[in-house]
Design an enzyme around this catalytic site. Structure first.
Site, PDB file in Angstrom:
ATOM      1  N   SER A 104      12.933   2.374  -6.621  1.00 15.38           N
ATOM      2  CA  SER A 104      12.091   1.069  -6.700  1.00 15.38           C
ATOM      3  C   SER A 104      11.453   0.295  -5.096  1.00 15.38           C
ATOM      4  CB  SER A 104      12.325  -0.131  -6.993  1.00 15.38           C
ATOM      5  OG  SER A 104      11.087  -0.877  -8.073  1.00 15.38           O
ATOM      6  N   TRP A 107       3.431   0.600 -13.864  1.00 15.26           N
ATOM      7  CA  TRP A 107       3.076   0.538 -12.655  1.00 15.26           C
ATOM      8  C   TRP A 107       3.623   0.814 -11.370  1.00 15.26           C
ATOM      9  CZ3 TRP A 107       1.006  -3.936 -10.227  1.00 15.26           C
ATOM     10  CH2 TRP A 107       1.092  -5.203  -9.541  1.00 15.26           C
ATOM     11  N   HIS A 145      12.027   0.400 -15.747  1.00 17.12           N
ATOM     12  CA  HIS A 145      11.607   0.582 -14.550  1.00 17.12           C
ATOM     13  C   HIS A 145      12.916   0.294 -14.177  1.00 17.12           C
ATOM     14  CE1 HIS A 145      10.508  -0.010 -10.562  1.00 17.12           C
ATOM     15  NE2 HIS A 145      11.449  -1.327 -10.524  1.00 17.12           N
ATOM     16  N   LYS A 176      11.702   2.605  -1.544  1.00 18.48           N
ATOM     17  CA  LYS A 176      10.455   3.050   0.147  1.00 18.48           C
ATOM     18  C   LYS A 176      10.737   3.115   0.986  1.00 18.48           C
ATOM     19  CE  LYS A 176       7.170  -1.286  -3.287  1.00 18.48           C
ATOM     20  NZ  LYS A 176       7.256  -0.265  -3.943  1.00 18.48           N
TER      21      LYS A 176
END
Ligand code: GCU
Length: 437
Positions: A276, A367, A417, A280
């Site tokens: 998540s 998402w 997630h 990044k």
């Protein structure tokens, strides 16, 4: 109470009530963000070509790619994650082993903690790297490294791990009180870190709490590493300078500095992973620092592996609004105009080339735009092919649980997630295949 005092108190109370009312009105007037989850409404977009130099010359060789790679890195620094200031790049960290248990996990591993003094000074900023190193091995161990969300003590219930000393979000999920880790903070993230399973497959685990580098909240800057590298008189990062993601990525590289000095670890076989927001950060670290031999993005979504131009799930504007402290100030200019962004995320993925890269998604994490993550990997494929690898071995998005293990790997699994044992199994299979000695 005198009448005068009474009137004063009433006036203050009315003023406070009015202020609250106007603040909540202003908030309710902000249009509600409604994410698009309809594939037919994604809209058209044109991706920048990773193999076209700014000069208009087409990249046709590995040598030219090195030049183009620099251009792309500069674009990401300037417009997205921010430039790491020269002072931070020049800083020489020092390392001190602060704990060791040669019989951790019932004798399977050696657990140790290394404090990294990030400016070389004991009274300066520091981070703690937690290691589990397999005891059964006949060579230095390859390493899986990643940041964690809730402090090193969160990745395992092992009581020997030192509690994180930096800011931690209060709550049941973190077990923190007054923004500090407590005994209740142990093991809160352990389902995402199957340490025993990893060690049994011959890999060492290295992890750092992201809050040691930049506490993950809107005002985290103050307590982050960033002010330690201000020019004299500077009070905030320049519009093109780093923010939380930049600080997290920089910290990961400092951990590599520590690994390079450790004879029990194989610094040539470091697999970097992140989930998540930390995915990044992992991608940005892997882009800047080629000592990471393999990079894994787990559901990194917007600002990570997913294409920004695809209007699906989270958007650039949304992420910059909810998390203004992640990207640099310049990135906010693209909130309402992502089409003018000089990069898209396939170019970030391409910066890993020719090193093995794995992009993992979850069906229940719309998402993060799983299709956008796959398409981004696919759009990075031409760079991987130019560099004579087999690129991404799929032209259509694979169905659930059909891992692709070419140099660009991929899977999408069922579920929400998260980071699961299924994900870890695929990551280790991928690492077994690509980091073999
Ligand atoms: C939020 C955010 C995502 C991020 C995620 C996470 O959902 O919008 O961009 O990836 O948090 O870090 O878990």
């Amino acid at each position: 109470m005198t009448t005068k005092l009474f009137i004063r108190r009433v006036t203050i109370a009315v003023m406070v009530a009015l202020l609250c009312l106007s603040a909540s009105l202003a908030q309710s007037q902000q249009p509600q963000f409604v994410p698009n989850y309809d594939e037919s409404k994604v809209g058209d977009y044109k991706l920048p070509d990773p193999l076209m130099m700014a000069s208009g010359t087409r990249v046709a060789s590995a040598r030219q790619w090195r030049e183009r790679r620099q251009e792309i890195l500069r674009l990401y620094e300037t417009h997205v994650y921010g430039r790491t200031p020269a002072a931070a790049k020049a800083a020489k960290a020092t390392f001190t082993e602060t704990s060791r248990d040669a019989k951790a996990l019932g004798g399977l591993a050696t657990r140790k903690e290394v404090t990294v003094y990030l400016t070389g000074k004991q009274d300066g900023p520091k981070m703690s790297v937690l290691f589990y190193i397999p005891n059964q091995r006949n060579q230095p161990a390859p390493v899986f490294i990643g940041l964690n969300f809730n402090g090193n003590q969160a990745i395992s219930s092992d009581p020997g791990i030192s509690l994180a000393s930096s800011w931690l979000r209060d709550g049941k999920e973190t077990g923190a009180a007054n923004n500090r880790a407590t005994e209740k903070s142990r093991g809160t993230e352990s389902s995402r870190w199957p340490v025993e399973m990893i060690v049994k497959r011959g890999y060492a685990v290295a992890t750092i709490y992201n809050g040691d580098l930049f506490p993950d909240h809107k005002d985290g800057l103050r307590e982050s590493v960033i002010p330690h590298f201000y020019r004299s008189g500077q009070t905030s990062p320049d519009a093109d300078e780093w923010n939380a993601l930049g600080a997290w990525a920089w910290g990961l590289s400092r951990a590599v500095d520590a690994i390079e000095k450790d004879k029990d670890l194989d610094a040539k076989r470091i697999a970097l992973l992140g989930h998540s927001r930390l995915g990044k950060g992992a991608l940005w670290a892997g882009a800047q620092d080629e000592r990471f031999a393999l990079v894994i993005s787990n559901e990194s979504g917007e600002g990570g592996a997913a294409l920004a131009r695809r209007n699906y799930g989270e958007t650039v504007e949304r992420i910059n609004t909810s998390f203004p402290h992640w990207f640099n100030a310049n990135f906010k200019k693209y909130n309402k105009d992502v089409a003018s962004l000089p990069v898209d995320q396939h170019m970030l993925l391409a910066l890993m080339a020719p090193r093995p890269l794995y992009v993992a998604s979850a069906e229940g994490d719309q998402w993060a735009d799983p299709r956008g993550e796959f398409l981004s990997a696919k759009a990075a494929d031409p760079v991987y092919r130019l560099l004579r690898t087999d690129g991404l071995g799929a032209t259509e998005m694979p169905g659930l649980h059909q891992p692709v293990t070419t140099t660009i790997g991929h899977h999408i699994r069922a579920g929400k997630h998260d980071v699961t044992n299924y994900d870890w199994e695929q990551f280790m299979n991928f690492a077994d295949k690509h980091l073999r000695r």
